[in-house]
Design a protein around this motif. Structure first.
Motif, PDB file in Angstrom:
ATOM      1  N   ASP A   1       2.112  26.205 -34.082  1.00 33.00           N
ATOM      2  CA  ASP A   1       0.655  26.226 -33.982  1.00 33.00           C
ATOM      3  C   ASP A   1      -0.034  25.933 -35.314  1.00 33.00           C
ATOM      4  OD1 ASP A   1       0.766  26.753 -31.305  1.00 33.00           O
ATOM      5  OD2 ASP A   1       0.553  28.927 -31.516  1.00 33.00           O
ATOM      6  N   HIS A   2       0.550  26.374 -36.411  1.00 34.80           N
ATOM      7  CA  HIS A   2      -0.103  26.198 -37.711  1.00 34.80           C
ATOM      8  C   HIS A   2       0.142  24.806 -38.304  1.00 34.80           C
ATOM      9  CE1 HIS A   2       4.007  27.252 -38.932  1.00 34.80           C
ATOM     10  NE2 HIS A   2       3.730  26.656 -40.082  1.00 34.80           N
ATOM     11  N   ASP A   3       1.002  24.016 -37.669  1.00 42.05           N
ATOM     12  CA  ASP A   3       1.336  22.698 -38.227  1.00 42.05           C
ATOM     13  C   ASP A   3       1.660  21.711 -37.108  1.00 42.05           C
ATOM     14  OD1 ASP A   3       1.786  20.787 -40.182  1.00 42.05           O
ATOM     15  OD2 ASP A   3       3.916  21.297 -40.378  1.00 42.05           O
ATOM     16  N   LYS A   4       0.754  21.543 -36.198  1.00 39.97           N
ATOM     17  CA  LYS A   4       0.996  20.664 -35.056  1.00 39.97           C
ATOM     18  C   LYS A   4       0.713  19.200 -35.394  1.00 39.97           C
ATOM     19  CE  LYS A   4       0.414  23.534 -30.931  1.00 39.97           C
ATOM     20  NZ  LYS A   4       1.801  23.317 -30.514  1.00 39.97           N
ATOM     21  N   THR A   5       1.419  18.315 -34.699  1.00 41.81           N
ATOM     22  CA  THR A   5       1.119  16.892 -34.714  1.00 41.81           C
ATOM     23  C   THR A   5       0.727  16.510 -33.291  1.00 41.81           C
ATOM     24  OG1 THR A   5       2.699  16.413 -36.497  1.00 41.81           O
ATOM     25  CG2 THR A   5       2.011  14.569 -35.106  1.00 41.81           C
ATOM     26  N   PHE A   6      -0.430  15.865 -33.152  1.00 47.09           N
ATOM     27  CA  PHE A   6      -0.945  15.494 -31.834  1.00 47.09           C
ATOM     28  C   PHE A   6      -0.725  14.008 -31.587  1.00 47.09           C
ATOM     29  CE2 PHE A   6      -3.386  19.160 -33.239  1.00 47.09           C
ATOM     30  CZ  PHE A   6      -3.327  19.993 -32.124  1.00 47.09           C
ATOM     31  N   TYR A   7      -0.402  13.676 -30.348  1.00 45.72           N
ATOM     32  CA  TYR A   7      -0.190  12.285 -29.948  1.00 45.72           C
ATOM     33  C   TYR A   7      -1.189  11.943 -28.847  1.00 45.72           C
ATOM     34  CZ  TYR A   7       4.157  12.659 -32.544  1.00 45.72           C
ATOM     35  OH  TYR A   7       5.088  12.845 -33.547  1.00 45.72           O
ATOM     36  N   MET A   8      -2.019  10.931 -29.098  1.00 46.41           N
ATOM     37  CA  MET A   8      -3.066  10.542 -28.168  1.00 46.41           C
ATOM     38  C   MET A   8      -2.854   9.115 -27.679  1.00 46.41           C
ATOM     39  SD  MET A   8      -5.150  13.254 -28.181  1.00 46.41           S
ATOM     40  CE  MET A   8      -6.650  12.613 -27.460  1.00 46.41           C
ATOM     41  N   GLU A   9      -3.241   8.872 -26.426  1.00 46.46           N
ATOM     42  CA  GLU A   9      -3.270   7.528 -25.863  1.00 46.46           C
ATOM     43  C   GLU A   9      -4.716   7.108 -25.679  1.00 46.46           C
ATOM     44  OE1 GLU A   9       0.690   7.249 -22.984  1.00 46.46           O
ATOM     45  OE2 GLU A   9      -1.254   7.830 -22.137  1.00 46.46           O
ATOM     46  N   VAL A  10      -4.987   5.809 -25.852  1.00 42.88           N
ATOM     47  CA  VAL A  10      -6.294   5.282 -25.516  1.00 42.88           C
ATOM     48  C   VAL A  10      -6.126   4.340 -24.327  1.00 42.88           C
ATOM     49  CG1 VAL A  10      -6.114   3.393 -27.231  1.00 42.88           C
ATOM     50  CG2 VAL A  10      -8.350   4.064 -26.320  1.00 42.88           C
ATOM     51  N   LYS A  11      -6.972   4.520 -23.325  1.00 41.56           N
ATOM     52  CA  LYS A  11      -6.900   3.715 -22.104  1.00 41.56           C
ATOM     53  C   LYS A  11      -8.213   2.956 -21.909  1.00 41.56           C
ATOM     54  CE  LYS A  11      -3.955   7.087 -19.661  1.00 41.56           C
ATOM     55  NZ  LYS A  11      -3.850   7.941 -18.450  1.00 41.56           N
ATOM     56  N   VAL A  12      -8.080   1.747 -21.407  1.00 46.00           N
ATOM     57  CA  VAL A  12      -9.246   0.953 -21.019  1.00 46.00           C
ATOM     58  C   VAL A  12      -9.098   0.631 -19.537  1.00 46.00           C
ATOM     59  CG1 VAL A  12     -10.529  -1.183 -21.354  1.00 46.00           C
ATOM     60  CG2 VAL A  12      -9.528  -0.016 -23.315  1.00 46.00           C
ATOM     61  N   ASN A  13     -10.031   1.117 -18.758  1.00 39.39           N
ATOM     62  CA  ASN A  13      -9.974   0.942 -17.301  1.00 39.39           C
ATOM     63  C   ASN A  13      -8.636   1.421 -16.727  1.00 39.39           C
ATOM     64  OD1 ASN A  13     -12.556  -0.221 -17.397  1.00 39.39           O
ATOM     65  ND2 ASN A  13     -11.698  -2.256 -17.762  1.00 39.39           N
ATOM     66  N   GLY A  14      -8.141   2.527 -17.278  1.00 40.19           N
ATOM     67  CA  GLY A  14      -6.911   3.141 -16.783  1.00 40.19           C
ATOM     68  C   GLY A  14      -5.629   2.592 -17.371  1.00 40.19           C
ATOM     69  N   LYS A  15      -5.715   1.526 -18.169  1.00 40.74           N
ATOM     70  CA  LYS A  15      -4.519   0.915 -18.756  1.00 40.74           C
ATOM     71  C   LYS A  15      -4.328   1.385 -20.192  1.00 40.74           C
ATOM     72  CE  LYS A  15      -2.402  -3.567 -19.830  1.00 40.74           C
ATOM     73  NZ  LYS A  15      -2.595  -5.044 -19.799  1.00 40.74           N
ATOM     74  N   VAL A  16      -3.126   1.895 -20.503  1.00 42.02           N
ATOM     75  CA  VAL A  16      -2.834   2.363 -21.860  1.00 42.02           C
ATOM     76  C   VAL A  16      -2.699   1.164 -22.794  1.00 42.02           C
ATOM     77  CG1 VAL A  16      -1.209   3.592 -23.343  1.00 42.02           C
ATOM     78  CG2 VAL A  16      -1.665   4.431 -21.024  1.00 42.02           C
ATOM     79  N   LEU A  17      -3.484   1.164 -23.874  1.00 44.07           N
ATOM     80  CA  LEU A  17      -3.436   0.061 -24.833  1.00 44.07           C
ATOM     81  C   LEU A  17      -2.927   0.478 -26.208  1.00 44.07           C
ATOM     82  CD1 LEU A  17      -6.684  -1.998 -24.114  1.00 44.07           C
ATOM     83  CD2 LEU A  17      -4.348  -2.406 -23.333  1.00 44.07           C
ATOM     84  N   GLY A  18      -2.879   1.775 -26.455  1.00 39.91           N
ATOM     85  CA  GLY A  18      -2.404   2.196 -27.769  1.00 39.91           C
ATOM     86  C   GLY A  18      -2.123   3.679 -27.821  1.00 39.91           C
ATOM     87  N   GLU A  19      -1.249   4.070 -28.748  1.00 40.36           N
ATOM     88  CA  GLU A  19      -0.944   5.475 -28.974  1.00 40.36           C
ATOM     89  C   GLU A  19      -0.988   5.742 -30.470  1.00 40.36           C
ATOM     90  OE1 GLU A  19       2.943   8.302 -28.870  1.00 40.36           O
ATOM     91  OE2 GLU A  19       2.490   7.321 -26.946  1.00 40.36           O
ATOM     92  N   GLY A  20      -1.447   6.929 -30.834  1.00 42.57           N
ATOM     93  CA  GLY A  20      -1.499   7.297 -32.241  1.00 42.57           C
ATOM     94  C   GLY A  20      -1.219   8.773 -32.422  1.00 42.57           C
ATOM     95  N   SER A  21      -0.881   9.144 -33.644  1.00 43.51           N
ATOM     96  CA  SER A  21      -0.583  10.543 -33.944  1.00 43.51           C
ATOM     97  C   SER A  21      -1.404  11.005 -35.138  1.00 43.51           C
ATOM     98  CB  SER A  21       0.913  10.722 -34.235  1.00 43.51           C
ATOM     99  OG  SER A  21       1.294   9.970 -35.376  1.00 43.51           O
ATOM    100  N   GLY A  22      -1.561  12.309 -35.255  1.00 42.45           N
ATOM    101  CA  GLY A  22      -2.304  12.855 -36.375  1.00 42.45           C
ATOM    102  C   GLY A  22      -2.241  14.368 -36.378  1.00 42.45           C
ATOM    103  N   LYS A  23      -2.674  14.970 -37.488  1.00 37.20           N
ATOM    104  CA  LYS A  23      -2.661  16.428 -37.606  1.00 37.20           C
ATOM    105  C   LYS A  23      -3.821  17.062 -36.851  1.00 37.20           C
ATOM    106  CE  LYS A  23       0.064  18.247 -39.217  1.00 37.20           C
ATOM    107  NZ  LYS A  23       1.343  18.571 -38.554  1.00 37.20           N
ATOM    108  N   THR A  24      -4.802  16.246 -36.484  1.00 36.70           N
ATOM    109  CA  THR A  24      -5.879  16.710 -35.608  1.00 36.70           C
ATOM    110  C   THR A  24      -5.998  15.709 -34.464  1.00 36.70           C
ATOM    111  OG1 THR A  24      -7.664  15.473 -36.683  1.00 36.70           O
ATOM    112  CG2 THR A  24      -7.122  17.651 -37.602  1.00 36.70           C
TER     113      THR A  24
END
Length: 238
Positions: A194-217
């Motif tokens: 919990d004190h040192d998480k890495t988050f992974y997010m996807e970005v979608k356009v019209n339901g289609k995944v176009l990219g993924e990224g990670s970060g501390k927030t």
């Protein structure tokens, strides 16, 4: 240094497009994270933080010099903003991702277990350390050429006037050129305590995944996801 590590570093030199590296130990140090040094009781200071310090100063000088010479009418405040945008974590980490730099960095078990190989902060720090290593091993001129080549796409953003915009904004503007599109960011997963998480997010356009990224927030992860998607759509390597 064992044979396997030597071969790995020689491969990395080729990936970077460098002609040669005289002292592999300097490059090895640039790619050694403090977590690995601490776990393996490495020699005092044998990790990349000092080289990172040097590389950071060289990056500021090279990019500052470039902007000063290429934009003679840009005021000091704008020069500072432009330089900060080019040498920030996202561009540096993205360049490292292109090289798969994480595969060459020596990390401690804890960092490995929490996604250290793809963590933007570790990648950006390693880029600065490699710049410092090139300077020490060769010259300022070689470090300058390396920096300007690798960051060309981001320097071009200054010319287009986009450097003050975040990547989510740039991505949104790009995909909506021909009309409104449904853009959403979704959390894929998170790793680490919990004190040192890495988050992974996807970005979608019209339901289609176009990219993924990670970060501390989550916000940083969204920015990296937007940047990845923008590169994909534009067919560019920033």
């Amino acid at each position: 240094m064992d044979t396997e590590r030597k071969q790995q570093l020689e491969q990395f030199i080729q990936v970077l497009g460098l002609k040669e590296f005289h002292n592999l130990l300097v490059l090895d140090q640039a790619l050694t994270h403090s977590s690995y040094a601490n776990e393996n009781k490495a020699s005092h200071g044998y990790y990349n933080e000092r080289l990172e310090f040097l590389g950071d100063a060289i990056l500021d000088l090279v990019v500052g010099e470039y902007l000063f010479l290429h934009y003679p009418n840009m005021p000091e405040g704008e020069l500072s903003k432009a330089r900060a945008s080019v040498v920030s974590e996202t561009p540096l980490a993205s360049v490292c991702a292109k090289f798969h730099m994480g595969d060459y960095i020596l990390l401690g078990k804890g960092e490995l277990a929490t996604g250290g190989r793809t963590r933007p902060s570790i990648m950006a720090d390693a880029f600065e350390a490699v710049v410092g290593a090139i300077y020490i091993d060769s010259s300022y001129e070689e470090a300058r050429k390396f920096i300007l080549h690798q960051l060309k796409g981001y320097l071009d953003l200054v010319k287009s006037g986009h450097y003050e915009k975040d990547y989510k904004t740039l991505f949104q503007e790009y995909v909506q050129q021909e009309g409104p599109q449904h853009i959403e960011y979704e959390l894929c997963r998170s790793e680490g305590p919990d004190h040192d998480k890495t988050f992974y997010m996807e970005v979608k356009v019209n339901g289609k995944v176009l990219g993924e990224g990670s970060g501390k927030t989550k916000k940083d992860a969204e920015q990296h996801a937007a940047h990845t998607a923008l590169m994909k759509l534009k067919g560019e390597e920033f």
